[in-house]
Design a protein around this motif. Structure first.
Motif, short mmCIF file in Angstrom:
data_model
loop_
_atom_site.label_atom_id
_atom_site.label_comp_id
_atom_site.label_asym_id
_atom_site.label_seq_id
_atom_site.Cartn_x
_atom_site.Cartn_y
_atom_site.Cartn_z
N HIS A 85 -20.48 54.32 75.78
CA HIS A 85 -22.30 54.85 76.45
C HIS A 85 -23.56 56.45 75.95
CE1 HIS A 85 -20.51 53.11 79.78
NE2 HIS A 85 -18.86 53.67 79.78
N HIS A 116 -17.28 46.04 75.55
CA HIS A 116 -16.72 47.01 76.87
C HIS A 116 -16.72 46.26 78.04
CE1 HIS A 116 -15.52 50.96 77.77
NE2 HIS A 116 -16.54 51.13 78.63
N HIS A 175 -13.00 46.05 81.69
CA HIS A 175 -12.79 46.90 81.89
C HIS A 175 -12.61 45.52 83.37
CE1 HIS A 175 -13.05 50.50 80.22
NE2 HIS A 175 -14.22 50.99 81.22
N ASP A 213 -19.15 46.27 80.73
CA ASP A 213 -18.64 47.59 81.18
C ASP A 213 -17.97 46.58 82.29
OD1 ASP A 213 -16.93 49.92 81.88
OD2 ASP A 213 -19.04 51.42 82.08
N HIS A 240 -15.18 56.13 75.59
CA HIS A 240 -16.18 56.58 76.14
C HIS A 240 -16.38 57.77 75.12
CE1 HIS A 240 -13.87 53.83 78.94
NE2 HIS A 240 -15.17 53.47 79.29
#
Ligand SMILES: [Zn+2]
Length: 467
Positions: A276, A81, A83, A326, A239
């Protein structure tokens, strides 16, 4: 398990190899956690052709031989995961007193231009490659730009658009206003991404549908996202229960927890990756387990926010679980250590989690979470040749006794000397061959004043240049 000889691990007569990585301790990350001391990994046509110990090295030829004596050889880290372009927030959100996500990130990142995303993507890709990641699972704005960067940098990625229909800047004030047309447009952009990029770059790029979260998407948009995923034969990336704000919203609006909302909408299952799950209860975990939904934990970001998801409970229910980093700081090794620290503090039991556990969750189990475990995540004959070499000859790593703990508690981004994806070397002697790092850093420095000025102010524009 140490193994002097790997039975049936590869062809033993006259292999012709493209690349032979030889002399290192090979941590295969296979289910038996086999380690081959002073072993060799042979690569041919982008795949692992054989793994041999010193004693049973076959006769044959290789176009290139990398002598990595004194190093560790591992499968590439699968970062489940990210970004990538979220590195823009480094040193900004970590100590922010409010909600960095809702107050700062949501209003700011929507205003980043395509050129900003391209620049930040290059920076973030250089970072994760130096950390040993060979695969990322990313959801963000302008995924088509990241796709181009992935294509040129030689990495592997699963890409999704950030699909939502809430007016994100209003959530900080407790308001959920929907822009349904904008949501449909983002979903349609995700469909376009799948059409253009799924399976491209020699199969290195695949796609998912990125429904952002259970509160930032309306129920109808979640449903449509699920339909698109099913029609396209790709999975969902979402998420779930990432904040108490999100849980309060779904409970107030629908009388359901985020996990149960997804259950009602028939969006749970093995092709759905939920990220999460920080604010889930036992009932939610049971539903995730019975629906065989796959879970991604991002241990590096939670402790500094003062909480940690019930990782050990989730794992103990048999839920397939991998790690991601993340955003902001994307060092998977840091994440592994944070997971160990957090779980041991929460359980007050140092045996609750081990270095071997967290290393597996960053490689083989992360690949399983993404449904890619037949192709990547361990060094096994026939799998894709995504391989990293860790330079162990360093003051913060030696003495190295050969256990997983000797890696997990010492290694960090920057200790990776070689990164191979699909059999191609893209990091050599610690230098990323496919990113112009100096040029990228110069351009980032040029844009920093503009980012800084726009970060805590509302509304467009973010100046592209400054000075
Ligand atoms: Zn995220």
């Amino acid at each position: 398990v140490d193994s002097a000889k790997l039975q049936g691990s590869g062809p033993l007569d006259s292999p012709e190899l493209d690349l032979l990585i030889t002399g290192g301790d090979v941590f295969t990350l296979d289910p038996q956690f086999t380690v081959v001391r002073g072993g060799s990994v042979g690569i041919s046509e982008g795949k692992i052709a054989g793994i041999w110990s010193r004693d049973d090295m076959p006769q044959g030829t290789a176009c290139e031989v990398l002598d990595v004596t004194g190093s560790a050889v591992l499968p590439g880290i699968v970062n489940a995961h990210t970004h990538i372009a979220g590195c823009v927030f480094r040193g900004v959100l970590e100590d922010y007193s409010g909600s960095g996500l809702y107050d700062v990130a949501f209003p700011f990142e929507q205003r980043l231009a395509r050129e900003d995303i391209a620049l930040l993507a290059r920076l973030g890709i250089a970072e994760v490659l130096r950390g040993g990641c060979t695969t990322i699972n990313d959801i963000y704005y302008y995924p088509d730009i990241l796709a181009s960067v992935i294509e040129e940098t030689g990495m592997r990625a699963i890409l999704a658009n950030k699909v939502f229909d809430a007016e994100l800047p209003l959530i900080a004030a407790g308001k959920y206003e929907r822009n349904l047309d904008a949501g449909r447009q983002r979903l349609s952009d995700n469909a376009g991404l799948i059409e253009k990029w799924n399976g491209r770059a020699g199969g290195r790029i695949t796609c998912r549908v990125g429904a952002h979260a259970t509160d930032t998407c309306s129920r109808s948009l979640l449903k449509e996202a699920g339909q698109l995923a099913e029609q396209s034969g790709v999975g969902l990336h979402i998420h779930v229960a990432q904040s108490s704000v999100e849980v309060d919203y779904t409970v107030n609006a629908y009388g359901r927890s985020p996990v149960h909302l997804l259950g009602d909408l028939e969006l749970l299952g093995p092709s759905t990756v939920v990220v999460h799950c920080t604010w889930v209860d036992d009932d939610d975990i049971t539903l995730l387990a019975t629906s065989d939904t796959h879970y991604v934990c991002c241990p590096v970001i939670y402790p500094r926010r003062g909480y940690f998801p019930p990782l050990q409970k989730i794992v103990s229910k048999g839920i397939i679980t991998g790690f991601g980093t993340d955003w902001i700081r994307m060092d998977p090794w840091d994440g592994m250590r944070q997971a160990v620290n957090a779980v041991r503090m929460l359980t007050r039991d140092p045996r609750a989690i081990s270095a071997q556990d967290v290393l597996s969750r960053s490689t083989r189990e992360a690949a399983k979470t993404l449904g890619l475990d037949k192709e990547i995540g361990s060094l096994q004959v026939g799998k894709k040749a995504d391989v990293i070499v860790v330079n162990l000859q360093q003051s913060h790593i030696q003495p190295f006794y050969g256990a997983a703990a000797g890696l997990v508690y010492t290694v960090g981004s920057g200790d990776i000397s070689t990164v191979v994806v699909d059999g191609v070397i893209i990091v050599r002697e610690g230098r990323c061959l496919t990113v112009d790092l100096e040029g990228t850093l110069r351009e980032v420095a040029r844009r920093v004043p503009g980012y800084a000025g726009a970060m805590f102010s509302k509304g467009p524009p973010i100046p592209a240049t400054n000075g």
